[in-house]
Scaffold this motif. Structure first.
Motif, short mmCIF file in Angstrom:
data_model
loop_
_atom_site.label_atom_id
_atom_site.label_comp_id
_atom_site.label_asym_id
_atom_site.label_seq_id
_atom_site.Cartn_x
_atom_site.Cartn_y
_atom_site.Cartn_z
N ALA A 257 0.84 -1.21 0.00
CA ALA A 257 0.00 0.00 0.00
C ALA A 257 0.87 1.25 0.00
N GLN A 258 1.93 1.21 0.80
CA GLN A 258 2.80 2.37 0.88
C GLN A 258 3.47 2.65 -0.47
N GLN A 259 3.88 1.59 -1.16
CA GLN A 259 4.50 1.78 -2.48
C GLN A 259 3.48 2.32 -3.49
N ALA A 260 2.24 1.86 -3.38
CA ALA A 260 1.21 2.34 -4.31
C ALA A 260 0.96 3.83 -4.13
N LEU A 261 1.28 4.33 -2.95
CA LEU A 261 0.98 5.73 -2.62
C LEU A 261 2.19 6.65 -2.76
N THR A 262 3.31 6.12 -3.27
CA THR A 262 4.46 6.99 -3.55
C THR A 262 4.16 7.83 -4.79
N GLU A 263 5.02 8.78 -5.04
CA GLU A 263 4.83 9.63 -6.22
C GLU A 263 4.80 8.78 -7.49
N LYS A 264 5.70 7.81 -7.53
CA LYS A 264 5.76 6.91 -8.69
C LYS A 264 4.46 6.11 -8.83
N GLY A 265 3.98 5.61 -7.70
CA GLY A 265 2.73 4.85 -7.71
C GLY A 265 1.56 5.70 -8.17
N LEU A 266 1.52 6.94 -7.70
CA LEU A 266 0.41 7.83 -8.05
C LEU A 266 0.48 8.27 -9.51
N ASP A 267 1.71 8.40 -10.05
CA ASP A 267 1.85 8.71 -11.48
C ASP A 267 1.29 7.57 -12.33
N ARG A 268 1.63 6.35 -11.92
CA ARG A 268 1.14 5.17 -12.63
C ARG A 268 -0.39 5.09 -12.54
N LEU A 269 -0.92 5.38 -11.34
CA LEU A 269 -2.37 5.40 -11.14
C LEU A 269 -3.03 6.34 -12.15
N GLU A 270 -2.46 7.54 -12.28
CA GLU A 270 -3.02 8.54 -13.19
C GLU A 270 -3.04 8.03 -14.63
N THR A 271 -1.93 7.44 -15.05
CA THR A 271 -1.83 6.89 -16.40
C THR A 271 -2.89 5.82 -16.63
N GLN A 272 -3.07 4.95 -15.63
CA GLN A 272 -3.99 3.84 -15.80
C GLN A 272 -5.45 4.32 -15.79
N ILE A 273 -5.73 5.35 -15.01
CA ILE A 273 -7.08 5.93 -15.01
C ILE A 273 -7.41 6.49 -16.40
N GLN A 274 -6.43 7.21 -16.96
CA GLN A 274 -6.62 7.79 -18.30
C GLN A 274 -6.89 6.68 -19.32
N PHE A 275 -6.09 5.63 -19.21
CA PHE A 275 -6.24 4.50 -20.14
C PHE A 275 -7.64 3.91 -20.04
N ILE A 276 -8.09 3.68 -18.80
CA ILE A 276 -9.41 3.06 -18.61
C ILE A 276 -10.51 3.99 -19.12
N ALA A 277 -10.35 5.29 -18.91
CA ALA A 277 -11.36 6.24 -19.39
C ALA A 277 -11.47 6.16 -20.92
N GLN A 278 -10.32 6.04 -21.57
CA GLN A 278 -10.31 5.94 -23.03
C GLN A 278 -10.99 4.64 -23.49
N GLN A 279 -10.62 3.55 -22.83
CA GLN A 279 -11.22 2.25 -23.17
C GLN A 279 -12.72 2.27 -22.92
N ARG A 280 -13.11 2.90 -21.81
CA ARG A 280 -14.52 2.96 -21.44
C ARG A 280 -15.32 3.66 -22.55
N SER A 281 -14.75 4.72 -23.06
CA SER A 281 -15.50 5.44 -24.09
C SER A 281 -15.57 4.59 -25.37
N ASN A 282 -14.52 3.82 -25.66
CA ASN A 282 -14.58 2.91 -26.81
C ASN A 282 -15.66 1.85 -26.63
N VAL A 283 -15.68 1.23 -25.46
CA VAL A 283 -16.65 0.15 -25.22
C VAL A 283 -18.07 0.70 -25.26
N LYS A 284 -18.25 1.87 -24.65
CA LYS A 284 -19.59 2.47 -24.64
C LYS A 284 -20.08 2.71 -26.07
N LYS A 285 -19.16 3.25 -26.86
CA LYS A 285 -19.52 3.55 -28.24
C LYS A 285 -19.90 2.26 -28.98
N ALA A 286 -19.10 1.24 -28.78
CA ALA A 286 -19.37 -0.05 -29.45
C ALA A 286 -20.71 -0.62 -28.97
#
Ligand SMILES: *Cc1c(COP(=O)(O)O)cnc(C)c1O
Length: 366
Positions: A257-286
């Motif tokens: 948990a502590q590693q997930a909450l480091t700056e590096k972990g939070l940067d990765r979180l942000e990237t993955q949220i963006q990715f999922i948002a993009q995928q979500r819009s693709n799936v919704k459209k389909a």
């Protein structure tokens, strides 16, 4: 059940069936390898972590300070306003055990919503009052407020599982104010990373009866860790510490948990949220291209809810092809509704291609 167990089992447990979790519904064993799981709102990412085994001979801290401080920083609250729990689910149960007297007090829920509020209440022999969401899935503030002095806890999920809708700010303020001297209002923000601008943490200073639930299980991609958080006034946190287990957070979990909450972990979180948002819009459209599918609710989380008259046949077809999604049709006002978690690109494409095949076959046989 043996006669003895039948005789001894708690009165309030007699009629209960356990929470039908995604894992319980499809207990897959080795077959799990080929299956695609889009049924539990898990992240498609399995991130890597380091583990240090130097302290495994020792009991862990009840509240690992590194995790507490880091999460408080991430949420912009004080460590005294933060409790680390075994998933947000433990937060739900601790709230009920801390603030509802069994056989006497009640909670309020707003269905269709997350199932564990009711299950925790039932296992604790605490009553349940329902104030269903309106047709558009907004809060029925009048119905909620009618329960003043009847309930000790009001559970509001935002973004709501399974409707993907965010609670309206004015409505939630009205509820918080109405119950200011009579109940705690618990805002379950399990999916808040997908709609961060609507998080309520900064309002804790304005509403002493506000409680916020968080988790690392969804956007943080750590459902297997079982780590969640309760954010509330120090008074509320201190009360919950009376009932929490002495060592709820295993040391390896605290490390991760502590590693997930480091700056590096939070940067990765942000990237993955963006990715999922993009995928979500693709799936919704389909999904919206299928005549027999109607998108339901909103998309403020990592899942999509839809209605189809062929719900049963589609579910069966998907299961037969190793694709697991979640049937939500038993929930109030969600007849014929299915919920699908946004996965990675390959999983989402597989989903759409299976649904395409299903409707083609259906048309061919008509
Ligand atoms: C998944 C989920 C939870 C449970 O989170 P855990 O931290 O895994 O226990 C709580 N609330 C909602 C609305 C959820 O969807």
């Amino acid at each position: 059940m043996s006669e003895l167990i039948d005789k001894l089992v708690c009165e309030n447990l007699k009629g209960l069936t356990p929470y039908e979790s995604a894992r319980r519904l499809f207990s897959v064993g080795d077959g799990g390898q080929q299956q695609i799981w889009l049924n539990a709102n898990e992240s498609p990412f399995a991130n890597e972590y380091d583990l240090d085994d130097a302290r495994l001979n020792r009991y862990p801290d009840c509240q690992p300070q590194g995790v507490l401080r880091k999460y408080a920083g991430y949420a912009s609250v004080l460590p005294e306003q933060t409790l680390v729990t075994r998933g947000a689910d433990e937060g739900i149960e601790l709230l009920i055990r801390s603030f509802c007297t069994p056989g006497k007090d009640k909670i309020l829920i707003c269905p269709p919503t997350y199932g564990m509020y009711a299950i925790s209440a039932e296992t604790c022999n605490v009553g349940i009052v329902k104030a269903p969401l309106k047709q558009d899935f907004s809060l029925d503030v009048e119905a909620i407020c009618a329960s003043k002095d009847e309930v000790n806890l009001v559970f509001i999920c935002s973004p709501n599982n399974p409707t993907g809708t965010t609670v309206d700010t004015k409505q939630l303020r009205a509820v918080l104010e109405h119950f200011a001297d009579s109940a705690l209002v618990v805002v379950d923000e399990a999916y808040i990373e997908f709609d961060w601008q609507h998080n309520w943490a900064s309002e804790l200073k304005n509403y002493p009866n506000l409680v916020i639930l968080r988790t690392l299980s969804k956007a943080f991609a750590l459902a297997g860790l079982r780590c969640g958080f309760t954010l509330a006034s120090p008074d509320i946190i201190q009360t919950m510490l009376k009932v929490i287990a002495p060592y709820p957070i295993p040391d390896p979990c605290a490390q991760i948990a502590q590693q997930a909450l480091t700056e590096k972990g939070l940067d990765r979180l942000e990237t993955q949220i963006q990715f999922i948002a993009q995928q979500r819009s693709n799936v919704k459209k389909a999904l919206s291209q299928f005549q027999q599918i109607e998108l339901i609710g909103d998309d403020k989380a990592n899942f999509i809810l839809f209605r189809t008259p062929s719900k049963n046949q589609l579910m069966k077809f998907l299961v037969e092809h190793g694709m697991l999604i979640r049937d939500q049709s038993k929930q109030l006002n969600l007849d014929n509704c299915l919920r699908v978690t946004v996965g990675n690109e390959q999983q989402n494409q597989r989903l759409i291609s299976l649904i395409t095949t299903f409707f083609e076959l259906q048309e061919a046989t008509q």
